[in-house]
Design a protein around this motif. Sequence first.
Motif, PDB file in Angstrom:
ATOM      1  N   VAL A   7      24.210  51.019   2.397  1.00 21.44           N
ATOM      2  CA  VAL A   7      23.474  50.555   1.224  1.00 21.44           C
ATOM      3  C   VAL A   7      22.065  51.131   1.310  1.00 21.44           C
ATOM      4  O   VAL A   7      21.273  50.738   2.153  1.00 21.44           O
ATOM      5  N   GLY A   8      21.769  52.055   0.412  1.00 20.08           N
ATOM      6  CA  GLY A   8      20.457  52.691   0.401  1.00 20.08           C
ATOM      7  C   GLY A   8      19.475  51.934  -0.475  1.00 20.08           C
ATOM      8  O   GLY A   8      19.835  50.981  -1.176  1.00 20.08           O
ATOM      9  N   PRO A   9      18.227  52.356  -0.445  1.00 20.76           N
ATOM     10  CA  PRO A   9      17.203  51.693  -1.242  1.00 20.76           C
ATOM     11  C   PRO A   9      17.464  51.754  -2.748  1.00 20.76           C
ATOM     12  O   PRO A   9      17.124  50.828  -3.481  1.00 20.76           O
ATOM     13  N   ALA A  10      18.082  52.839  -3.216  1.00 20.35           N
ATOM     14  CA  ALA A  10      18.365  52.949  -4.648  1.00 20.35           C
ATOM     15  C   ALA A  10      19.394  51.900  -5.076  1.00 20.35           C
ATOM     16  O   ALA A  10      19.257  51.284  -6.135  1.00 20.35           O
ATOM     17  N   LYS A  11      20.419  51.684  -4.241  1.00 17.66           N
ATOM     18  CA  LYS A  11      21.420  50.661  -4.556  1.00 17.66           C
ATOM     19  C   LYS A  11      20.799  49.270  -4.532  1.00 17.66           C
ATOM     20  O   LYS A  11      21.100  48.431  -5.381  1.00 17.66           O
ATOM     21  N   LEU A  12      19.942  49.020  -3.555  1.00 20.34           N
ATOM     22  CA  LEU A  12      19.302  47.710  -3.468  1.00 20.34           C
ATOM     23  C   LEU A  12      18.401  47.462  -4.673  1.00 20.34           C
ATOM     24  O   LEU A  12      18.368  46.351  -5.215  1.00 20.34           O
ATOM     25  N   ALA A  13      17.672  48.491  -5.104  1.00 17.36           N
ATOM     26  CA  ALA A  13      16.813  48.345  -6.283  1.00 17.36           C
ATOM     27  C   ALA A  13      17.649  48.102  -7.538  1.00 17.36           C
ATOM     28  O   ALA A  13      17.281  47.283  -8.385  1.00 17.36           O
ATOM     29  N   LEU A  14      18.785  48.769  -7.645  1.00 14.48           N
ATOM     30  CA  LEU A  14      19.667  48.577  -8.789  1.00 14.48           C
ATOM     31  C   LEU A  14      20.240  47.158  -8.797  1.00 14.48           C
ATOM     32  O   LEU A  14      20.300  46.508  -9.844  1.00 14.48           O
ATOM     33  N   ILE A  15      20.642  46.663  -7.638  1.00 12.57           N
ATOM     34  CA  ILE A  15      21.173  45.296  -7.542  1.00 12.57           C
ATOM     35  C   ILE A  15      20.103  44.285  -7.944  1.00 12.57           C
ATOM     36  O   ILE A  15      20.369  43.340  -8.686  1.00 12.57           O
ATOM     37  N   ALA A  16      18.883  44.473  -7.452  1.00  9.65           N
ATOM     38  CA  ALA A  16      17.792  43.560  -7.801  1.00  9.65           C
ATOM     39  C   ALA A  16      17.506  43.584  -9.296  1.00  9.65           C
ATOM     40  O   ALA A  16      17.317  42.531  -9.924  1.00  9.65           O
ATOM     41  N   ALA A  17      17.498  44.773  -9.888  1.00  9.36           N
ATOM     42  CA  ALA A  17      17.240  44.883 -11.327  1.00  9.36           C
ATOM     43  C   ALA A  17      18.364  44.250 -12.138  1.00  9.36           C
ATOM     44  O   ALA A  17      18.107  43.546 -13.125  1.00  9.36           O
ATOM     45  N   LEU A  18      19.611  44.472 -11.736  1.00  6.80           N
ATOM     46  CA  LEU A  18      20.737  43.860 -12.436  1.00  6.80           C
ATOM     47  C   LEU A  18      20.725  42.341 -12.293  1.00  6.80           C
ATOM     48  O   LEU A  18      21.079  41.618 -13.225  1.00  6.80           O
ATOM     49  N   TYR A  19      20.321  41.854 -11.121  1.00  6.69           N
ATOM     50  CA  TYR A  19      20.234  40.407 -10.912  1.00  6.69           C
ATOM     51  C   TYR A  19      19.194  39.799 -11.858  1.00  6.69           C
ATOM     52  O   TYR A  19      19.457  38.800 -12.523  1.00  6.69           O
ATOM     53  N   ALA A  20      18.029  40.404 -11.926  1.00 10.64           N
ATOM     54  CA  ALA A  20      16.968  39.881 -12.791  1.00 10.64           C
ATOM     55  C   ALA A  20      17.358  39.981 -14.269  1.00 10.64           C
ATOM     56  O   ALA A  20      17.157  39.036 -15.036  1.00 10.64           O
ATOM     57  N   ALA A  21      17.939  41.107 -14.675  1.00  5.78           N
ATOM     58  CA  ALA A  21      18.333  41.276 -16.075  1.00  5.78           C
ATOM     59  C   ALA A  21      19.471  40.325 -16.449  1.00  5.78           C
ATOM     60  O   ALA A  21      19.461  39.715 -17.521  1.00  5.78           O
ATOM     61  N   GLY A  22      20.447  40.183 -15.550  1.00  8.42           N
ATOM     62  CA  GLY A  22      21.549  39.260 -15.813  1.00  8.42           C
ATOM     63  C   GLY A  22      21.088  37.819 -15.866  1.00  8.42           C
ATOM     64  O   GLY A  22      21.572  37.023 -16.675  1.00  8.42           O
ATOM     65  N   GLY A  23      20.149  37.474 -15.017  1.00 11.34           N
ATOM     66  CA  GLY A  23      19.596  36.122 -15.039  1.00 11.34           C
ATOM     67  C   GLY A  23      18.830  35.841 -16.309  1.00 11.34           C
ATOM     68  O   GLY A  23      18.934  34.762 -16.896  1.00 11.34           O
ATOM     69  N   SER A  24      18.077  36.817 -16.757  1.00  7.27           N
ATOM     70  CA  SER A  24      17.343  36.657 -18.003  1.00  7.27           C
ATOM     71  C   SER A  24      18.300  36.506 -19.175  1.00  7.27           C
ATOM     72  O   SER A  24      18.105  35.659 -20.050  1.00  7.27           O
ATOM     73  N   LEU A  25      19.358  37.307 -19.177  1.00  7.04           N
ATOM     74  CA  LEU A  25      20.377  37.206 -20.222  1.00  7.04           C
ATOM     75  C   LEU A  25      21.047  35.830 -20.204  1.00  7.04           C
ATOM     76  O   LEU A  25      21.214  35.202 -21.242  1.00  7.04           O
ATOM     77  N   SER A  26      21.416  35.370 -19.022  1.00  8.99           N
ATOM     78  CA  SER A  26      22.071  34.063 -18.896  1.00  8.99           C
ATOM     79  C   SER A  26      21.166  32.935 -19.363  1.00  8.99           C
ATOM     80  O   SER A  26      21.616  32.029 -20.065  1.00  8.99           O
ATOM     81  N   LEU A  27      19.910  32.974 -18.969  1.00 10.69           N
ATOM     82  CA  LEU A  27      18.994  31.896 -19.337  1.00 10.69           C
ATOM     83  C   LEU A  27      18.568  31.978 -20.806  1.00 10.69           C
ATOM     84  O   LEU A  27      18.144  30.986 -21.382  1.00 10.69           O
TER      85      LEU A  27
END
Length: 95
Positions: A7-27
Amino acid sequence: MAGQPAVGPAKLALIAALYAAGGSLSLSYFTSAGASSLFFIPSGLALACVLLLGETCLWAVFAGALALNTWQYGSILLAVPIAPAAARPPGWAPA
């Protein structure tokens, strides 16, 4: 762990961005008050990442939860105590 992809830094950054965007969408769309949601998309994302890529992804989940809660509440002081709960390792329970 053996057998898991790196798991490289690019994958971790993508996961973090998807988590934040998905959370915003859900809320935004699955609740009327914006405080809690019956369907929280990032929980499934976090589970899938940990199962497929290992516990290294929990750092990305932490970063995404921190970004989401800072964005949602407008203060990092409120987000810091909430974010670690989203990224606790499997099997961890408070003493």
